[in-house]
Write an enzyme that holds these catalytic residues in place. Sequence first.
Site, PDB file in Angstrom:
ATOM      1  N   HIS A  19       0.828  -1.235  -0.073  1.00 60.40           N
ATOM      2  CA  HIS A  19      -0.027  -0.094   0.201  1.00 60.40           C
ATOM      3  C   HIS A  19       0.722   1.282  -0.090  1.00 60.40           C
ATOM      4  O   HIS A  19       0.448   2.379  -0.561  1.00 60.40           O
ATOM      5  CB  HIS A  19      -0.859  -0.096   1.446  1.00 60.40           C
ATOM      6  CG  HIS A  19      -1.833  -1.111   1.167  1.00 60.40           C
ATOM      7  ND1 HIS A  19      -3.335  -0.749   1.257  1.00 60.40           N
ATOM      8  CD2 HIS A  19      -1.668  -2.446   1.523  1.00 60.40           C
ATOM      9  CE1 HIS A  19      -4.018  -2.024   1.272  1.00 60.40           C
ATOM     10  NE2 HIS A  19      -3.173  -2.969   1.274  1.00 60.40           N
ATOM     11  N   ASP A 115      -5.601   5.959   1.483  1.00 61.29           N
ATOM     12  CA  ASP A 115      -5.853   4.507   1.058  1.00 61.29           C
ATOM     13  C   ASP A 115      -6.981   4.182   1.900  1.00 61.29           C
ATOM     14  O   ASP A 115      -7.309   4.531   3.165  1.00 61.29           O
ATOM     15  CB  ASP A 115      -4.598   3.917   2.024  1.00 61.29           C
ATOM     16  CG  ASP A 115      -4.555   2.344   1.500  1.00 61.29           C
ATOM     17  OD1 ASP A 115      -3.696   1.932   0.618  1.00 61.29           O
ATOM     18  OD2 ASP A 115      -5.540   1.821   1.951  1.00 61.29           O
ATOM     19  N   GLN A 337      12.829  -5.987  -6.292  1.00 63.28           N
ATOM     20  CA  GLN A 337      12.027  -6.771  -7.197  1.00 63.28           C
ATOM     21  C   GLN A 337      11.545  -6.253  -8.505  1.00 63.28           C
ATOM     22  O   GLN A 337      11.768  -7.052  -9.775  1.00 63.28           O
ATOM     23  CB  GLN A 337      10.327  -7.224  -6.683  1.00 63.28           C
ATOM     24  CG  GLN A 337       9.569  -7.868  -7.121  1.00 63.28           C
ATOM     25  CD  GLN A 337       8.203  -8.473  -6.627  1.00 63.28           C
ATOM     26  OE1 GLN A 337       8.448  -9.402  -5.662  1.00 63.28           O
ATOM     27  NE2 GLN A 337       7.094  -7.962  -6.924  1.00 63.28           N
ATOM     28  N   TRP A 355      -1.313  -7.123  -6.035  1.00 58.99           N
ATOM     29  CA  TRP A 355      -1.601  -6.647  -7.232  1.00 58.99           C
ATOM     30  C   TRP A 355      -0.418  -5.813  -7.968  1.00 58.99           C
ATOM     31  O   TRP A 355      -0.175  -5.735  -9.099  1.00 58.99           O
ATOM     32  CB  TRP A 355      -2.855  -5.425  -7.077  1.00 58.99           C
ATOM     33  CG  TRP A 355      -3.204  -4.801  -8.275  1.00 58.99           C
ATOM     34  CD1 TRP A 355      -3.152  -3.486  -8.210  1.00 58.99           C
ATOM     35  CD2 TRP A 355      -3.889  -5.354  -9.250  1.00 58.99           C
ATOM     36  NE1 TRP A 355      -3.692  -3.053  -9.697  1.00 58.99           N
ATOM     37  CE2 TRP A 355      -4.192  -4.341 -10.092  1.00 58.99           C
ATOM     38  CE3 TRP A 355      -3.966  -6.629  -9.838  1.00 58.99           C
ATOM     39  CZ2 TRP A 355      -4.739  -4.327 -11.435  1.00 58.99           C
ATOM     40  CZ3 TRP A 355      -4.778  -6.846 -11.175  1.00 58.99           C
ATOM     41  CH2 TRP A 355      -5.122  -5.656 -11.920  1.00 58.99           C
ATOM     42  N   GLU A 360       3.657  -5.370 -11.870  1.00 61.46           N
ATOM     43  CA  GLU A 360       5.191  -5.202 -12.190  1.00 61.46           C
ATOM     44  C   GLU A 360       5.697  -6.357 -13.036  1.00 61.46           C
ATOM     45  O   GLU A 360       6.289  -6.385 -14.130  1.00 61.46           O
ATOM     46  CB  GLU A 360       5.941  -5.474 -10.828  1.00 61.46           C
ATOM     47  CG  GLU A 360       5.896  -4.119  -9.921  1.00 61.46           C
ATOM     48  CD  GLU A 360       6.274  -4.351  -8.698  1.00 61.46           C
ATOM     49  OE1 GLU A 360       6.810  -5.465  -8.340  1.00 61.46           O
ATOM     50  OE2 GLU A 360       5.792  -3.498  -7.602  1.00 61.46           O
TER      51      GLU A 360
END
Length: 481
Positions: A19, A115, A337, A355, A360
């Site tokens: 998030h 958020d 990553q 997600w 990605e």
Amino acid sequence: MKEQRRQSVVLVPYPFQGHVTPMLQLGSILHSQGFSVIVAHTEYNAPNYSNHPEFIFHSMVDRLQGIDISFLTLENIYDMNENCKDPLRNYLVKMLEEEEEENVRGDQLSCIIYDNVMFFVDDVVTQLRLLSIVLRTFSAAYLNSMLTILQQPEKYLPFEDSQLLDPLPELHPLRFKDVPFPVIDNDVPEPLREFCRAMSNIGSSVASIWNTMQDLENSMLLHLQEHYKVPFFPIGPFHKMAPLSSSTSILEEDRSCIEWLDKQAPNSVLYVSLGSLVRIDDKELIETAWGLANSEQPFLWVIRPGSVSGFQWAEALPDGFAKMVGERGRIVKWAPQKQVLAHPAVAGFFTHCGWNSILESILEEVPMICRPLLADQFVNARYLSQIYKVGLELEVIERTVIEKTVRKLMLSEEGKDLKRRVVEMKQNIVAGMQTDGSSQKNLNDLVDFISSLPSRRSLPTPVVGAIVNSNHIPSKCIIES
Ligand code: UDP
């Protein structure tokens, strides 16, 4: 606009990696459009300020010290929401007072972007008569499935074991086993339903921003927009729309794995990671280890400390495993990553289907093996395998099944088909990021929208309920059929 627009936005992220990352990326996007960006964050999992010199940071006293909040419970989430109310309100009040005192033509607060798990923000903005926008960090398909079930729970819950593989009514391609809530005894307990309702509500918010793409989820977004009745701005994928590529990682990245990847053949490595939150048991760790070893494919495996229940790190790996894989396998605690997925040696991604990870992976043209464990991951896995057809679903966690699935992804004709489709999918998404593409146009509209929001002082009445039809606010729906 760069010179004239001196408006600021306050961002309130939910302090977990999946998030925080999209919220900071959104901050970069808005900053590049001329807004000044203030990030009001919890002390827990505070972002690294030095990676974002362009933002102003404000730390909210969260009173969570001493609580292991990485072990997410509803109680922790509600405590966080309650504890942050006063700190945010006090900060905003001070900000508004200073704005008034200085009588400056400079930065003026436009809105709070929060958020949807930080739902306390709605109380604060309502009280202060400020405007807010909700950020959705997940797919429209997930919210749609959650909402559909919450609206007619008796149609779905509780269910029988015998129904697990049956389709969920109106929610193709989901089955009962993919119900996107924590399920206990084939039901979703009321407190969890209540939490999901709080998270899916948008309160008095005047719009919502999505880290998804209109071209990918148009009909689902339209459907949801009918329900929420506020403008939607799908401007994803954030990580490619954001101009900056500075790290948003909360954990320290082990960059040595990039050197290891440099030594591997092109298109040969399976990247394995289950993200920042989920935990598995030692049995799953052991089955995965043997599945990877027996597949005989090179792999880079992220085992996050604390991600195997009952163990500090990877102590439960089986005897003989390290010897068997030798240099062919590399294990790290946390990886960079995005760089890993972009590396030419990487051919596949064994993922929990978070997600961010999915976006990605797709944007680097990497097909996936889907091992969902929580919440939206079940929905994402079904869409990847059944609709987009860029992933293989791993339904059974057993070494021979894992071995076979890895080989299928990396070596078979079916694997090549997945690769072809993920390349196409990426191309469509990239088209949406071009000047005349949907994400770029929606971003332009979002900038105009925020710029034309009235300051709270010009609002004749409290914002609750009245705002969607206000003449001050562009009421046009950004998504058009
Ligand atoms: N991530 C990372 N290094 C790792 C594993 C994950 O940087 O070793 C990042 C990943 O790039 C992604 C985020 O952590 O941006 C995970 O978010 P996601 O939505 O995929 O899953 P979550 O962690 O929220 O379950």
